[in-house]
Write a protein that holds these residues in place. Structure first.
Motif, PDB file in Angstrom:
ATOM      1  N   ASP A 182       0.235  -0.926  -0.458  1.00 52.30           N
ATOM      2  CA  ASP A 182      -0.063  -0.345   0.035  1.00 52.30           C
ATOM      3  C   ASP A 182       1.145   1.005  -0.109  1.00 52.30           C
ATOM      4  N   GLU A 183       1.835   1.409   0.509  1.00 53.66           N
ATOM      5  CA  GLU A 183       2.583   2.695   1.642  1.00 53.66           C
ATOM      6  C   GLU A 183       3.513   2.772  -0.124  1.00 53.66           C
ATOM      7  N   LYS A 184       3.765   1.545  -1.323  1.00 52.02           N
ATOM      8  CA  LYS A 184       4.462   1.580  -2.091  1.00 52.02           C
ATOM      9  C   LYS A 184       3.504   2.532  -3.319  1.00 52.02           C
ATOM     10  N   VAL A 185       2.245   1.895  -3.755  1.00 51.24           N
ATOM     11  CA  VAL A 185       0.991   2.378  -4.369  1.00 51.24           C
ATOM     12  C   VAL A 185       1.000   4.066  -4.243  1.00 51.24           C
ATOM     13  N   ILE A 186       0.761   4.118  -3.193  1.00 46.66           N
ATOM     14  CA  ILE A 186       0.561   5.856  -2.472  1.00 46.66           C
ATOM     15  C   ILE A 186       1.619   6.945  -2.681  1.00 46.66           C
ATOM     16  N   GLN A 187       2.686   6.016  -2.977  1.00 44.55           N
ATOM     17  CA  GLN A 187       3.607   6.989  -2.692  1.00 44.55           C
ATOM     18  C   GLN A 187       3.491   7.635  -3.828  1.00 44.55           C
ATOM     19  N   LEU A 188       4.061   9.134  -3.998  1.00 48.10           N
ATOM     20  CA  LEU A 188       3.958  10.014  -5.764  1.00 48.10           C
ATOM     21  C   LEU A 188       4.743  10.921  -5.627  1.00 48.10           C
ATOM     22  N   SER A 189       5.063  10.912  -7.052  1.00 50.67           N
ATOM     23  CA  SER A 189       6.006  11.669  -8.122  1.00 50.67           C
ATOM     24  C   SER A 189       6.255  13.034  -6.996  1.00 50.67           C
ATOM     25  N   GLU A 190       7.284  13.584  -7.068  1.00 52.46           N
ATOM     26  CA  GLU A 190       7.216  15.092  -6.335  1.00 52.46           C
ATOM     27  C   GLU A 190       6.039  15.785  -8.196  1.00 52.46           C
ATOM     28  N   LYS A 191       6.108  15.724  -9.000  1.00 55.13           N
ATOM     29  CA  LYS A 191       5.351  16.192  -9.782  1.00 55.13           C
ATOM     30  C   LYS A 191       3.714  16.212  -9.534  1.00 55.13           C
ATOM     31  N   ASN A 192       3.752  14.753  -9.403  1.00 55.18           N
ATOM     32  CA  ASN A 192       2.096  14.275  -8.624  1.00 55.18           C
ATOM     33  C   ASN A 192       1.765  15.226  -7.808  1.00 55.18           C
ATOM     34  N   LYS A 193       2.213  15.528  -6.738  1.00 51.48           N
ATOM     35  CA  LYS A 193       2.286  15.987  -5.305  1.00 51.48           C
ATOM     36  C   LYS A 193       2.237  17.812  -5.614  1.00 51.48           C
ATOM     37  N   GLU A 194       3.265  17.789  -6.706  1.00 54.19           N
ATOM     38  CA  GLU A 194       2.629  19.419  -7.502  1.00 54.19           C
ATOM     39  C   GLU A 194       1.235  20.434  -7.966  1.00 54.19           C
ATOM     40  N   LEU A 195       0.734  19.059  -9.051  1.00 48.97           N
ATOM     41  CA  LEU A 195      -0.296  19.249  -9.096  1.00 48.97           C
ATOM     42  C   LEU A 195      -1.277  18.656  -7.920  1.00 48.97           C
ATOM     43  N   LEU A 196      -1.368  17.722  -7.426  1.00 53.33           N
ATOM     44  CA  LEU A 196      -2.761  18.042  -6.409  1.00 53.33           C
ATOM     45  C   LEU A 196      -2.320  18.951  -5.938  1.00 53.33           C
ATOM     46  N   ASP A 197      -1.377  19.330  -5.653  1.00 53.53           N
ATOM     47  CA  ASP A 197      -1.514  20.481  -4.587  1.00 53.53           C
ATOM     48  C   ASP A 197      -1.968  21.868  -5.925  1.00 53.53           C
ATOM     49  N   VAL A 198      -1.723  21.843  -6.671  1.00 47.16           N
ATOM     50  CA  VAL A 198      -2.148  23.240  -7.179  1.00 47.16           C
ATOM     51  C   VAL A 198      -4.410  22.728  -7.919  1.00 47.16           C
ATOM     52  N   LEU A 199      -4.585  21.596  -7.809  1.00 49.40           N
ATOM     53  CA  LEU A 199      -6.134  20.687  -7.469  1.00 49.40           C
ATOM     54  C   LEU A 199      -6.529  21.257  -6.435  1.00 49.40           C
ATOM     55  N   THR A 200      -6.238  20.929  -5.611  1.00 52.36           N
ATOM     56  CA  THR A 200      -7.124  21.469  -4.416  1.00 52.36           C
ATOM     57  C   THR A 200      -7.080  22.821  -3.975  1.00 52.36           C
ATOM     58  N   ASN A 201      -6.234  23.910  -4.573  1.00 54.61           N
ATOM     59  CA  ASN A 201      -6.376  24.819  -4.458  1.00 54.61           C
ATOM     60  C   ASN A 201      -7.352  25.753  -5.218  1.00 54.61           C
ATOM     61  N   ILE A 202      -7.167  25.018  -6.464  1.00 53.33           N
ATOM     62  CA  ILE A 202      -7.776  25.371  -7.460  1.00 53.33           C
ATOM     63  C   ILE A 202      -8.735  25.207  -7.681  1.00 53.33           C
ATOM     64  N   PRO A 203      -9.509  24.309  -7.850  1.00 55.97           N
ATOM     65  CA  PRO A 203     -10.256  23.280  -8.482  1.00 55.97           C
ATOM     66  C   PRO A 203     -10.748  23.504  -9.369  1.00 55.97           C
ATOM     67  N   GLU A 204     -11.210  24.739 -10.307  1.00 55.62           N
ATOM     68  CA  GLU A 204     -11.806  25.045 -11.264  1.00 55.62           C
ATOM     69  C   GLU A 204     -10.693  24.788 -12.219  1.00 55.62           C
ATOM     70  N   VAL A 205      -9.820  24.967 -11.934  1.00 60.94           N
ATOM     71  CA  VAL A 205      -8.432  25.570 -12.895  1.00 60.94           C
ATOM     72  C   VAL A 205      -8.388  24.137 -14.180  1.00 60.94           C
ATOM     73  N   SER A 206      -8.264  24.974 -15.531  1.00 62.54           N
ATOM     74  CA  SER A 206      -7.763  24.437 -16.168  1.00 62.54           C
ATOM     75  C   SER A 206      -6.446  23.908 -16.787  1.00 62.54           C
ATOM     76  N   GLN A 207      -6.438  23.050 -17.500  1.00 59.42           N
ATOM     77  CA  GLN A 207      -5.050  22.280 -17.517  1.00 59.42           C
ATOM     78  C   GLN A 207      -4.029  23.465 -18.133  1.00 59.42           C
ATOM     79  N   SER A 208      -4.458  24.358 -19.399  1.00 56.07           N
ATOM     80  CA  SER A 208      -3.954  24.728 -19.892  1.00 56.07           C
ATOM     81  C   SER A 208      -2.627  26.053 -18.511  1.00 56.07           C
ATOM     82  N   MET A 209      -4.024  26.568 -17.457  1.00 55.33           N
ATOM     83  CA  MET A 209      -3.812  27.184 -16.754  1.00 55.33           C
ATOM     84  C   MET A 209      -2.685  26.447 -15.663  1.00 55.33           C
TER      85      MET A 209
END
Length: 79
Positions: free
Chosen positions: A12-39
């Motif tokens: 489970d830990e290995k599956v849940i481990q995310l790359s830095e890019k995934n974490k950066e992306l999730l951080d943006v999406l958590t803060n601004i959920p209505e953002v577009s991919q280009s934004m």
């Protein structure tokens, strides 16, 4: 075959481990959920195709979901 708790938690830990890019992306999406991919690409200084790659990857993992249309929708971070 039944796995013991220690083995299952390691998997489970290995599956849940995310790359830095995934974490950066999730951080943006958590803060601004209505953002577009280009934004997102502009915000993170990434290429749009990189954003598409990581959003698709997170959707397959069951961590990310898009609701609504591509213009008026929003992102839902599940985990």
């Amino acid at each position: 075959m039944k796995l013991n708790e220690t083995t299952q938690s390691k998997i489970d830990e290995k599956v849940i481990q995310l790359s830095e890019k995934n974490k950066e992306l999730l951080d943006v999406l958590t803060n601004i959920p209505e953002v577009s991919q280009s934004m997102i690409a502009k915000e993170l200084n990434w290429d749009v195709n990189t954003v598409k790659y990581y959003t698709k990857k997170l959707k397959k993992m069951g961590i990310l979901e898009r609701t609504g249309s591509s213009r008026k929708g929003s992102w839902i971070v599940k985990k």
